[in-house]
Design a protein around this motif. Structure first.
Motif, PDB file in Angstrom:
ATOM      1  N   VAL A 231      10.495   7.032 -17.650  1.00 37.58           N
ATOM      2  CA  VAL A 231      10.771   5.614 -17.882  1.00 37.58           C
ATOM      3  C   VAL A 231      11.438   5.002 -16.660  1.00 37.58           C
ATOM      4  CG1 VAL A 231      12.102   3.980 -19.277  1.00 37.58           C
ATOM      5  CG2 VAL A 231      10.934   5.886 -20.386  1.00 37.58           C
ATOM      6  N   PHE A 232      12.428   5.698 -16.121  1.00 33.95           N
ATOM      7  CA  PHE A 232      13.152   5.181 -14.954  1.00 33.95           C
ATOM      8  C   PHE A 232      12.256   5.090 -13.732  1.00 33.95           C
ATOM      9  CE2 PHE A 232      15.592   6.140 -11.070  1.00 33.95           C
ATOM     10  CZ  PHE A 232      16.434   5.041 -11.048  1.00 33.95           C
ATOM     11  N   THR A 233      11.516   6.156 -13.421  1.00 37.30           N
ATOM     12  CA  THR A 233      10.684   6.161 -12.213  1.00 37.30           C
ATOM     13  C   THR A 233       9.538   5.157 -12.312  1.00 37.30           C
ATOM     14  OG1 THR A 233       9.506   8.089 -13.144  1.00 37.30           O
ATOM     15  CG2 THR A 233      11.231   8.520 -11.508  1.00 37.30           C
ATOM     16  N   ALA A 234       8.958   4.990 -13.503  1.00 39.39           N
ATOM     17  CA  ALA A 234       7.888   3.996 -13.663  1.00 39.39           C
ATOM     18  C   ALA A 234       8.418   2.600 -13.369  1.00 39.39           C
ATOM     19  CB  ALA A 234       7.311   4.065 -15.081  1.00 39.39           C
ATOM     20  N   ASN A 235       9.620   2.294 -13.829  1.00 35.58           N
ATOM     21  CA  ASN A 235      10.230   0.997 -13.552  1.00 35.58           C
ATOM     22  C   ASN A 235      10.555   0.833 -12.080  1.00 35.58           C
ATOM     23  OD1 ASN A 235      11.111  -0.918 -15.946  1.00 35.58           O
ATOM     24  ND2 ASN A 235      11.075   1.165 -16.736  1.00 35.58           N
TER      25      ASN A 235
ATOM     26  N   SER B 115       0.831  -1.206   0.000  1.00 35.16           N
ATOM     27  CA  SER B 115       0.000   0.000   0.000  1.00 35.16           C
ATOM     28  C   SER B 115       0.864   1.254   0.000  1.00 35.16           C
ATOM     29  CB  SER B 115      -0.929   0.006   1.221  1.00 35.16           C
ATOM     30  OG  SER B 115      -1.802  -1.104   1.196  1.00 35.16           O
ATOM     31  N   VAL B 116       1.954   1.226   0.749  1.00 37.78           N
ATOM     32  CA  VAL B 116       2.866   2.369   0.801  1.00 37.78           C
ATOM     33  C   VAL B 116       3.493   2.613  -0.566  1.00 37.78           C
ATOM     34  CG1 VAL B 116       5.050   3.209   1.754  1.00 37.78           C
ATOM     35  CG2 VAL B 116       3.355   2.163   3.260  1.00 37.78           C
ATOM     36  N   TYR B 117       3.963   1.536  -1.211  1.00 35.92           N
ATOM     37  CA  TYR B 117       4.604   1.690  -2.519  1.00 35.92           C
ATOM     38  C   TYR B 117       3.631   2.181  -3.577  1.00 35.92           C
ATOM     39  CZ  TYR B 117       8.894  -0.578  -0.911  1.00 35.92           C
ATOM     40  OH  TYR B 117      10.056  -0.869  -0.260  1.00 35.92           O
ATOM     41  N   VAL B 118       2.421   1.619  -3.597  1.00 34.28           N
ATOM     42  CA  VAL B 118       1.418   2.058  -4.563  1.00 34.28           C
ATOM     43  C   VAL B 118       1.033   3.509  -4.293  1.00 34.28           C
ATOM     44  CG1 VAL B 118      -0.952   1.726  -5.370  1.00 34.28           C
ATOM     45  CG2 VAL B 118       0.525  -0.255  -5.002  1.00 34.28           C
ATOM     46  N   GLY B 119       0.884   3.851  -3.000  1.00 34.35           N
ATOM     47  CA  GLY B 119       0.566   5.226  -2.638  1.00 34.35           C
ATOM     48  C   GLY B 119       1.648   6.204  -3.071  1.00 34.35           C
ATOM     49  N   LEU B 120       2.914   5.800  -2.910  1.00 34.55           N
ATOM     50  CA  LEU B 120       4.024   6.650  -3.348  1.00 34.55           C
ATOM     51  C   LEU B 120       4.014   6.837  -4.858  1.00 34.55           C
ATOM     52  CD1 LEU B 120       6.975   5.331  -1.114  1.00 34.55           C
ATOM     53  CD2 LEU B 120       5.841   7.562  -0.971  1.00 34.55           C
ATOM     54  N   ALA B 121       3.693   5.762  -5.595  1.00 34.19           N
ATOM     55  CA  ALA B 121       3.640   5.859  -7.052  1.00 34.19           C
ATOM     56  C   ALA B 121       2.539   6.824  -7.494  1.00 34.19           C
ATOM     57  CB  ALA B 121       3.417   4.478  -7.662  1.00 34.19           C
ATOM     58  N   VAL B 122       1.371   6.698  -6.870  1.00 31.67           N
ATOM     59  CA  VAL B 122       0.257   7.591  -7.209  1.00 31.67           C
ATOM     60  C   VAL B 122       0.614   9.032  -6.850  1.00 31.67           C
ATOM     61  CG1 VAL B 122      -2.142   8.183  -6.688  1.00 31.67           C
ATOM     62  CG2 VAL B 122      -1.482   5.780  -6.984  1.00 31.67           C
ATOM     63  N   ALA B 123       1.218   9.231  -5.679  1.00 31.61           N
ATOM     64  CA  ALA B 123       1.619  10.577  -5.251  1.00 31.61           C
ATOM     65  C   ALA B 123       2.644  11.173  -6.221  1.00 31.61           C
ATOM     66  CB  ALA B 123       2.197  10.529  -3.840  1.00 31.61           C
ATOM     67  N   PHE B 124       3.578  10.332  -6.670  1.00 31.82           N
ATOM     68  CA  PHE B 124       4.572  10.814  -7.624  1.00 31.82           C
ATOM     69  C   PHE B 124       3.909  11.200  -8.947  1.00 31.82           C
ATOM     70  CE2 PHE B 124       7.574  10.155 -11.106  1.00 31.82           C
ATOM     71  CZ  PHE B 124       8.629  10.965 -10.704  1.00 31.82           C
ATOM     72  N   GLY B 125       2.950  10.382  -9.399  1.00 30.53           N
ATOM     73  CA  GLY B 125       2.236  10.708 -10.621  1.00 30.53           C
ATOM     74  C   GLY B 125       1.489  12.032 -10.505  1.00 30.53           C
TER      75      GLY B 125
ATOM     76  N   PHE C 181       3.264   9.010 -17.253  1.00 32.88           N
ATOM     77  CA  PHE C 181       3.800   8.248 -16.124  1.00 32.88           C
ATOM     78  C   PHE C 181       2.844   7.143 -15.704  1.00 32.88           C
ATOM     79  CE2 PHE C 181       3.669   7.419 -11.557  1.00 32.88           C
ATOM     80  CZ  PHE C 181       4.927   6.855 -11.382  1.00 32.88           C
ATOM     81  N   PHE C 182       1.554   7.482 -15.545  1.00 34.68           N
ATOM     82  CA  PHE C 182       0.590   6.476 -15.089  1.00 34.68           C
ATOM     83  C   PHE C 182       0.460   5.340 -16.102  1.00 34.68           C
ATOM     84  CE2 PHE C 182      -1.129   9.906 -12.271  1.00 34.68           C
ATOM     85  CZ  PHE C 182      -0.973   9.218 -11.077  1.00 34.68           C
ATOM     86  N   ALA C 183       0.452   5.673 -17.399  1.00 32.42           N
ATOM     87  CA  ALA C 183       0.373   4.633 -18.428  1.00 32.42           C
ATOM     88  C   ALA C 183       1.613   3.742 -18.376  1.00 32.42           C
ATOM     89  CB  ALA C 183       0.229   5.272 -19.808  1.00 32.42           C
ATOM     90  N   GLY C 184       2.783   4.365 -18.242  1.00 34.77           N
ATOM     91  CA  GLY C 184       4.023   3.594 -18.171  1.00 34.77           C
ATOM     92  C   GLY C 184       4.113   2.748 -16.919  1.00 34.77           C
ATOM     93  N   TRP C 185       3.690   3.311 -15.798  1.00 35.56           N
ATOM     94  CA  TRP C 185       3.748   2.576 -14.519  1.00 35.56           C
ATOM     95  C   TRP C 185       2.823   1.365 -14.551  1.00 35.56           C
ATOM     96  CZ3 TRP C 185      -0.096   3.143 -10.295  1.00 35.56           C
ATOM     97  CH2 TRP C 185       0.250   2.381  -9.169  1.00 35.56           C
TER      98      TRP C 185
ATOM     99  N   ASP D 227      11.756  -6.726 -23.064  1.00 37.40           N
ATOM    100  CA  ASP D 227      10.353  -6.465 -23.405  1.00 37.40           C
ATOM    101  C   ASP D 227       9.866  -5.142 -22.818  1.00 37.40           C
ATOM    102  OD1 ASP D 227      10.263  -8.868 -24.712  1.00 37.40           O
ATOM    103  OD2 ASP D 227       9.371  -9.961 -23.045  1.00 37.40           O
ATOM    104  N   SER D 228      10.208  -4.919 -21.549  1.00 37.66           N
ATOM    105  CA  SER D 228       9.599  -3.807 -20.823  1.00 37.66           C
ATOM    106  C   SER D 228      10.089  -2.436 -21.273  1.00 37.66           C
ATOM    107  CB  SER D 228       9.852  -3.969 -19.315  1.00 37.66           C
ATOM    108  OG  SER D 228      11.239  -3.887 -19.023  1.00 37.66           O
ATOM    109  N   ILE D 229      11.367  -2.316 -21.606  1.00 37.04           N
ATOM    110  CA  ILE D 229      11.888  -1.000 -21.971  1.00 37.04           C
ATOM    111  C   ILE D 229      11.314  -0.497 -23.297  1.00 37.04           C
ATOM    112  CG2 ILE D 229      13.975   0.335 -22.440  1.00 37.04           C
ATOM    113  CD1 ILE D 229      13.442  -0.510 -19.472  1.00 37.04           C
ATOM    114  N   PRO D 230      11.302  -1.304 -24.376  1.00 38.96           N
ATOM    115  CA  PRO D 230      10.622  -0.820 -25.588  1.00 38.96           C
ATOM    116  C   PRO D 230       9.147  -0.511 -25.353  1.00 38.96           C
ATOM    117  CG  PRO D 230      12.006  -2.704 -26.108  1.00 38.96           C
ATOM    118  CD  PRO D 230      11.969  -2.598 -24.605  1.00 38.96           C
ATOM    119  N   ALA D 231       8.495  -1.294 -24.478  1.00 41.60           N
ATOM    120  CA  ALA D 231       7.072  -1.066 -24.223  1.00 41.60           C
ATOM    121  C   ALA D 231       6.833   0.305 -23.617  1.00 41.60           C
ATOM    122  CB  ALA D 231       6.525  -2.158 -23.297  1.00 41.60           C
ATOM    123  N   ILE D 232       7.640   0.681 -22.626  1.00 41.39           N
ATOM    124  CA  ILE D 232       7.382   1.970 -21.981  1.00 41.39           C
ATOM    125  C   ILE D 232       7.858   3.131 -22.845  1.00 41.39           C
ATOM    126  CG2 ILE D 232       9.548   2.079 -20.667  1.00 41.39           C
ATOM    127  CD1 ILE D 232       7.839   3.232 -18.351  1.00 41.39           C
TER     128      ILE D 232
END
Length: 325
Positions: free
Chosen positions: A228-232, A43-53, A68-72, A213-218
């Motif tokens: 790209v870096f923060t989403a990963n 929950s903390v990690y997901v919350g931090l990701a949303v806050a960063f977005g 960012f949200f699409a990439g994450w 796979d993941s880097i070309p996708a984002i």
């Protein structure tokens, strides 16, 4: 998108601090985490990701926030697919539950390193060669087709690198935490590679393949290396907790590969269209840009969310019906 040097420094500092905290805590007390512990951390990690977005949205603009949200979400869904392989690796090597957290953390750190390298290489390639989007798009289309064909996950634990290590290195069946080798009890006290060494080799090589796979996708969703870096980073930070929280539920996501195939195919088409829009290859339209539509980020985000939702619901429904028989 203009990212100041201070933003980069803060981002890298926080990332390293979180990883060091995990290493210190886990290194001192290897254990099987409880459901409450993993749920709180996730929950903390997901919350931090949303806050960063939200931060990106308000300080850099809504367009970059959407990217960012699409990439994450894309990286997170690809990381969940990673967990299937992690489950296979842990089962194949019979990793004790108390050591699985340590092994997963090492695997995630290796994934960050590999993805960091590919992010940098991708940024340089995009900056120098616009036609690289053709390659990225074709690779994602190829990957999507392979995902549709391979409906079952193969046992990737015993890959070429692991087989090479088994044959050419002296190994032991004795576990000793994160130690990669131990001394033999015989008179010559030779060093023997522990099962943890093979597990980390398997995790590392798997992470390397998934990074392809993941880097070309984002990069199909955003061309900003910072996003790209923060989403990963945010996707991988919650991966260990997700592994223990979901457990057997991962095995019920039977349509995840098909869902990811749809997402990767969509992003592959988006990349090809973008490459045509920015075309400089002389044998395509005389080296001039091709007037094709460019898919907006908001549409991409909607496709990703809808695909993940349909995939999850359909998977859970199928397994529920199957179990009821």
């Amino acid at each position: 998108m203009h990212v100041t040097q201070l933003e980069w420094i803060i981002t890298l500092t926080v990332t390293i601090a979180v990883l060091l905290f995990d290493v210190v805590v886990i290194g001192r007390r290897p254990h099987e985490p409880t459901t409450r512990e993993t749920a709180i951390a996730l929950s903390v990690y997901v919350g931090l990701a949303v806050a960063f977005g939200v931060f990106v949205w308000f300080f850099h603009g809504s367009q970059f926030g959407l990217e960012f949200f699409a990439g994450w979400l894309t990286e997170y869904s690809l990381s969940v697919d990673n967990l299937f392989i992690f489950l296979i690796i842990m089962a194949s090597f019979k990793v004790p539950r108390i050591y699985q957290q340590q092994a997963l953390l090492v695997g995630i750190i290796l994934a960050l390193i590999f993805r960091g390298i590919f992010i940098a290489l991708g940024a340089v390639a995009i900056e120098q060669f616009s036609w690289v989007f053709y390659i990225f798009g074709a690779f994602l289309l190829y990957t999507a087709i392979n995902l549709v064909r391979d409906t079952e996950h193969d046992d990737d634990a015993d890959n070429f690198v692991v087989r090479f290590a088994r044959r050419h290195l002296r190994t032991t069946d004795r576990w000793d935490g994160l130690r990669l080798w131990v001394k033999d009890d015989s008179a010559n006290a030779a060093r023997l590679m522990t099962p943890m060494f093979l597990v980390i080799v398997a995790l590392g090589t798997t992470d390397l393949l998934f990074a392809l796979d993941s880097i070309p996708a984002i990069y199909g969703l955003t061309q900003q290396p910072y996003l790209v870096f923060t989403a990963n980073v945010f996707a991988l930070m919650g991966l260990r907790q997700l592994y223990f929280l979901l457990g057997d539920l991962l095995k019920r996501l039977v349509y995840l590969s098909q869902g990811l195939a749809v997402i990767l195919f969509f992003i592959g088409v988006k990349l090809v269209l973008h490459a045509l829009h920015e075309n400089e290859l002389p044998f395509i339209n005389g080296g001039e840009p091709v007037p094709v539509p460019d898919i907006p980020t908001l549409v991409s985000l909607g496709v990703i969310i809808a695909t993940l939702a349909i995939t999850t619901v359909a998977s859970l429904y199928k397994t529920r019906v199957r179990d009821a028989r």
